[in-house]
Scaffold this active site. Structure first.
Site, PDB file in Angstrom:
ATOM      1  N   THR A   1       0.855  -1.181   0.000  1.00  0.00           N
ATOM      2  CA  THR A   1       0.000   0.000   0.000  1.00  0.00           C
ATOM      3  C   THR A   1       0.894   1.234   0.000  1.00  0.00           C
ATOM      4  O   THR A   1       1.978   1.231   0.588  1.00  0.00           O
ATOM      5  CB  THR A   1      -1.039  -0.019   1.143  1.00  0.00           C
TER       6      THR A   1
ATOM      7  N   CYS B   1      -3.029   7.332   8.027  1.00  0.00           N
ATOM      8  CA  CYS B   1      -3.573   5.970   7.933  1.00  0.00           C
ATOM      9  C   CYS B   1      -2.556   4.964   8.463  1.00  0.00           C
ATOM     10  O   CYS B   1      -1.365   5.243   8.531  1.00  0.00           O
ATOM     11  CB  CYS B   1      -3.886   5.616   6.485  1.00  0.00           C
TER      12      CYS B   1
ATOM     13  N   HIS C   1      -5.609  -1.152   4.896  1.00  0.00           N
ATOM     14  CA  HIS C   1      -5.180   0.256   4.940  1.00  0.00           C
ATOM     15  C   HIS C   1      -6.250   1.024   5.723  1.00  0.00           C
ATOM     16  O   HIS C   1      -7.256   1.440   5.161  1.00  0.00           O
ATOM     17  CB  HIS C   1      -5.050   0.761   3.505  1.00  0.00           C
TER      18      HIS C   1
END
Lengths: 213, 165
Positions: free
Chosen positions: B26, B32, B49
């Site tokens: 990711t 995040c 995520h």
């Protein structure tokens, strides 16, 4: 019902005009500051998925220079002025008179960085004060912050409010370019204005269009 | 990374599963948190995520489970079980949760990074999944890639290059 489902094309056109007024003033400020001709593309106002948002400045991992701020007042949201490293270096060289300025170079950077910060201050200030004058809404920008990092990491801060309502955000984007820079894709700056979901009501109301019409 | 391996991409508020020789990645984690949960013996790993700490924050009916620490981790564990993972063997590696801006604002959105990390840790603890490595906080964005064969998590930042945890 989700606020985004109430947004129709008339609303998006109004937001586009909103971007046009703000970015128009910012472009003039930039042009005066750099003594260069600045070309502004017609703004867009779009409903985008978070993953589409990541692609709007070269992908989530793309390293960019950003001046970011939080908007408080009758309208709340986030604003980002995002530039490629190359474009930021060109603006900084222009302002400081140091043609060799480089983010990756060994030379002194602090003057360049504070010039970039100040450029962001001036542009976002002129963008937002134009919007405030136009709508008669109280709009207070926070102190802008400079970041040189991955686009996704930066812009995701603008998605936090929207993400509590769904997987889409409404983004008003304007692209500024130096006229002399030619057609290379790297040489441009993006304004991203991301109003918080609860701010669309006040924006449309101030402009005489209800969100429920 | 094996030459035949492909990269499984996980978007923002997204999750997926990977088996060797493929890897899972990711990009552009800011506030995040990227959570990797894996069963080394079963050769399977998953990544989520996470964007927000708690699905209770959702203000509309439909919930994207992968967006929240609580529902995202639950969903990932459920998928891993379907793939033959044993819950007692699961381990986790986490990265992200930066605090990139100091906006002088009352708005709790801007402390979202640390809140995400806290929520992820709490959720993993609820499931008794040990966190064997972490790279959280700070003020830099991260791109992470997990190899389910070596169980290594590679972390890339703009200023400090790559390292492995």
């Amino acid at each position: 019902m989700n606020y985004i489902e109430k947004i129709n094309t008339t609303h998006l056109d109004i937001l586009k005009e909103f971007g046009n007024i703000g970015a128009g003033h910012a472009a003039t400020a930039l042009s005066t500051l750099l003594n260069k001709q600045i070309d502004m593309k017609v703004p867009s106002a779009r409903i985008v998925s978070f993953n589409d948002m990541m692609e709007m400045a070269g992908g989530a991992e793309q390293e960019v220079v950003s001046v970011s701020l939080r908007i408080e007042g009758e309208v709340t949201g986030n604003m980002f002025f995002v530039l490629s490293l190359q474009q930021a270096e060109s603006f900084i060289s222009n302002m400081t008179g140091n043609p060799a300025f480089s983010f990756k170079g060994a030379g002194e950077q602090s003057i360049g960085l504070s010039a970039m910060q100040e450029l962001g201050n001036i542009l976002s200030g002129s963008y937002l004060s134009a919007l405030g004058d136009f709508t008669h809404l109280q709009i207070y920008p926070s102190v802008p912050e400079l970041a040189i990092d991955m686009f996704g990491a930066i812009i995701s801060y603008g998605l936090v409010e929207s993400s509590q309502y769904g997987d889409y955000a409404i983004v008003i984007e304007t692209i500024l370019k130096e006229v002399e820079a030619g057609h290379t894709d790297e040489m441009k700056g993006h304004f991203f204005l991301l109003p918080d979901p609860l701010s669309f009501g006040p924006i449309f109301e101030a402009l005489g269009v209800g969100l429920y019409e | 990374m094996s030459s035949t391996g492909q990269i499984v991409k996980v978007g923002i508020a997204d999750l997926n599963i990977v088996r060797p020789p493929h890897v899972i990645r990711t990009s552009g984690l800011g506030s995040c948190v990227g959570v990797v949960i894996y069963d080394e013996r079963a050769s399977v790993a998953g990544m989520v995520h996470v964007m927000l700490p708690d699905s209770a924050l959702a203000k509309s009916g439909h919930i994207n489970k992968a967006k929240y620490a609580d529902t995202g981790i639950n969903e990932l564990i459920a998928l891993l079980k379907l793939e033959g993972a044993q819950v007692y063997r699961l381990k986790a590696k986490i990265a992200g949760g930066a605090q990139m801006f100091q906006f002088s604002s009352q708005n709790s959105s801007f402390k979202i990074g640390p809140r995400n990390v806290e929520a992820v840790k709490q959720m993993l603890q609820t499931h008794h999944i040990p966190i064997v490595a972490e790279d959280v906080g700070g003020n830099s964005g991260r791109t992470i890639e997990f190899d389910p064969h070596s169980c290594e998590l590679q972390i890339r930042t703009v200023n400090k290059g790559s390292h492995i945890i």
